[in-house]
Write a protein that holds these residues in place. Structure first.
Motif, short mmCIF file in Angstrom:
data_model
loop_
_atom_site.label_atom_id
_atom_site.label_comp_id
_atom_site.label_asym_id
_atom_site.label_seq_id
_atom_site.Cartn_x
_atom_site.Cartn_y
_atom_site.Cartn_z
N GLY A 283 4.05 11.09 -9.15
CA GLY A 283 3.47 11.64 -10.36
C GLY A 283 2.47 10.77 -11.10
N ARG A 284 2.31 9.52 -10.76
CA ARG A 284 1.33 8.67 -11.46
C ARG A 284 -0.09 9.10 -11.12
NH1 ARG A 284 1.62 2.43 -11.48
NH2 ARG A 284 0.23 2.66 -13.23
N SER A 285 -0.98 8.96 -12.07
CA SER A 285 -2.37 9.35 -11.84
C SER A 285 -3.10 8.27 -11.04
CB SER A 285 -3.09 9.59 -13.17
OG SER A 285 -3.38 8.35 -13.79
N VAL A 286 -4.13 8.70 -10.33
CA VAL A 286 -4.95 7.78 -9.55
C VAL A 286 -5.63 6.77 -10.47
CG1 VAL A 286 -6.94 7.59 -8.00
CG2 VAL A 286 -5.29 9.43 -7.68
N ASN A 287 -6.08 7.22 -11.66
CA ASN A 287 -6.74 6.32 -12.61
C ASN A 287 -5.80 5.20 -13.05
OD1 ASN A 287 -9.17 7.66 -12.52
ND2 ASN A 287 -8.72 8.96 -14.29
N ASP A 288 -4.53 5.55 -13.37
CA ASP A 288 -3.57 4.53 -13.79
C ASP A 288 -3.29 3.54 -12.66
OD1 ASP A 288 -3.38 5.71 -16.27
OD2 ASP A 288 -1.47 6.73 -15.86
N ILE A 289 -3.12 4.06 -11.47
CA ILE A 289 -2.85 3.20 -10.31
C ILE A 289 -4.04 2.29 -10.04
CG2 ILE A 289 -2.51 3.23 -7.80
CD1 ILE A 289 -0.81 5.80 -8.24
N ILE B 268 0.84 -1.20 0.00
CA ILE B 268 0.00 0.00 0.00
C ILE B 268 0.88 1.25 0.00
CG2 ILE B 268 -1.64 1.34 1.37
CD1 ILE B 268 -2.83 -1.39 2.28
N ILE B 269 1.91 1.26 0.83
CA ILE B 269 2.81 2.42 0.88
C ILE B 269 3.52 2.61 -0.47
CG2 ILE B 269 4.95 3.28 1.93
CD1 ILE B 269 3.84 2.17 4.60
N LYS B 270 3.91 1.51 -1.11
CA LYS B 270 4.53 1.60 -2.43
C LYS B 270 3.55 2.23 -3.43
CE LYS B 270 6.33 -1.31 -6.15
NZ LYS B 270 5.29 -1.02 -7.14
N ILE B 271 2.29 1.82 -3.38
CA ILE B 271 1.27 2.36 -4.28
C ILE B 271 1.08 3.86 -4.04
CG2 ILE B 271 -1.20 2.29 -4.84
CD1 ILE B 271 -1.04 -0.79 -4.28
N VAL B 272 1.00 4.27 -2.78
CA VAL B 272 0.83 5.69 -2.44
C VAL B 272 2.04 6.49 -2.93
CG1 VAL B 272 0.68 7.34 -0.53
CG2 VAL B 272 -0.74 5.28 -0.51
N ILE C 260 -8.11 -1.49 -7.91
CA ILE C 260 -8.74 -0.86 -6.74
C ILE C 260 -9.56 0.32 -7.22
CG2 ILE C 260 -6.96 -1.58 -5.10
CD1 ILE C 260 -5.77 1.27 -5.34
N CYS C 261 -10.52 0.74 -6.41
CA CYS C 261 -11.31 1.92 -6.77
C CYS C 261 -10.62 3.17 -6.22
CB CYS C 261 -12.74 1.80 -6.25
SG CYS C 261 -12.90 1.85 -4.47
N GLY C 262 -11.02 4.31 -6.76
CA GLY C 262 -10.43 5.58 -6.32
C GLY C 262 -10.63 5.83 -4.84
N PHE D 27 -8.01 4.03 -2.88
CA PHE D 27 -6.73 4.71 -2.97
C PHE D 27 -6.68 5.94 -2.06
CE2 PHE D 27 -4.10 8.14 -4.46
CZ PHE D 27 -2.86 7.55 -4.43
N TYR D 28 -7.71 6.77 -2.08
CA TYR D 28 -7.70 7.99 -1.28
C TYR D 28 -7.75 7.69 0.22
CZ TYR D 28 -7.90 10.82 -5.46
OH TYR D 28 -7.58 11.41 -6.64
N ARG D 29 -8.41 6.60 0.59
CA ARG D 29 -8.40 6.18 2.00
C ARG D 29 -6.97 5.78 2.40
NH1 ARG D 29 -12.35 2.89 1.58
NH2 ARG D 29 -11.16 0.96 1.48
N TRP D 30 -6.30 5.02 1.53
CA TRP D 30 -4.91 4.64 1.78
C TRP D 30 -4.01 5.88 1.84
CZ3 TRP D 30 -4.18 0.21 -2.33
CH2 TRP D 30 -4.87 -0.94 -1.90
N LYS D 31 -4.22 6.79 0.91
CA LYS D 31 -3.39 8.00 0.87
C LYS D 31 -3.54 8.79 2.17
CE LYS D 31 -2.48 12.19 -1.68
NZ LYS D 31 -2.94 13.16 -2.66
N ASN D 32 -4.77 8.92 2.64
CA ASN D 32 -5.01 9.64 3.88
C ASN D 32 -4.32 8.97 5.06
OD1 ASN D 32 -6.29 11.64 5.54
ND2 ASN D 32 -7.74 10.06 6.16
N LYS D 33 -4.33 7.65 5.07
CA LYS D 33 -3.79 6.92 6.21
C LYS D 33 -2.27 6.75 6.14
CE LYS D 33 -4.61 2.84 9.00
NZ LYS D 33 -5.46 1.67 9.23
#
Length: 177
Positions: free
Chosen positions: A20-26, A10-14, A32-34, A37-43
């Protein structure tokens, strides 16, 4: 619910997004859904794997042992990061920092570290990581379960814990009655 992604992954993905990678590409690549991803980014944003692991371990300890009022910490970066402060606020556990350069203010930890060094690490020569883990685990079990401690009235930590839990249960029973 157990995630199919480890904290390290998860940390690697964040971090991919931070570089610079877009959320859509990730989201497409990892399935995973957006929102996930944003929940992971926040945490996990700004954390390295060891910091995230430490916070997860603190949550497990609280689940197993109950929530303390405070944790006494030195001023190392692992305890002064913003995420540790956020965790403290969310969990309701105060962080109490010792003064820089005053390890004696955290004497229990210093005492434990000295004993472990003198009684375990300095008297063993480890031939492998597995051997080191095994010997240290055995020493820790002896220290925490079998050995009486003067600071606990010469009870073992396990006996002290059981006695404490019994007293708390008695007090709570009296409050209900």
């Amino acid at each position: 619910m157990k995630s199919r992604f480890s904290i390290n992954k998860i940390i690697k993905i964040v971090k991919e997004h931070e570089s610079g990678r877009s959320v859509n590409d990730i989201s497409r690549e990892y399935g995973i859904c957006g929102n996930t991803f944003y929940r992971w980014k926040n945490k996990y944003s700004g954390l390295d794997a060891s910091e995230a692991k430490r916070l997860k371990e603190l949550d497990k300890i609280i689940e197993f042992r109950g929530k303390p009022k405070a944790i006494v910490c030195d001023n190392g970066p692992e305890f002064t990061c913003g995420k540790m402060f956020d965790w403290s606020q969310e969990s309701g556990v105060d962080l109490s920092f010792i003064q820089p350069g005053k390890p004696q203010q955290n004497a229990f930890v210093e005492s434990f570290n000295g004993r472990m060094r003198d009684e375990c690490l300095n008297v063993n020569l480890f031939n492998s990581l597995l051997e080191a883990r095994t010997v240290i685990s055995e020493w820790k079990e002896d220290y925490n379960i079998n050995r009486p401690h003067s600071s606990l009235g010469y009870l073992t930590p396990e006996k002290f814990r059981l006695t404490f839990e019994k007293k708390v249960k008695e007090i709570n029973t009296l409050k209900v009655a």
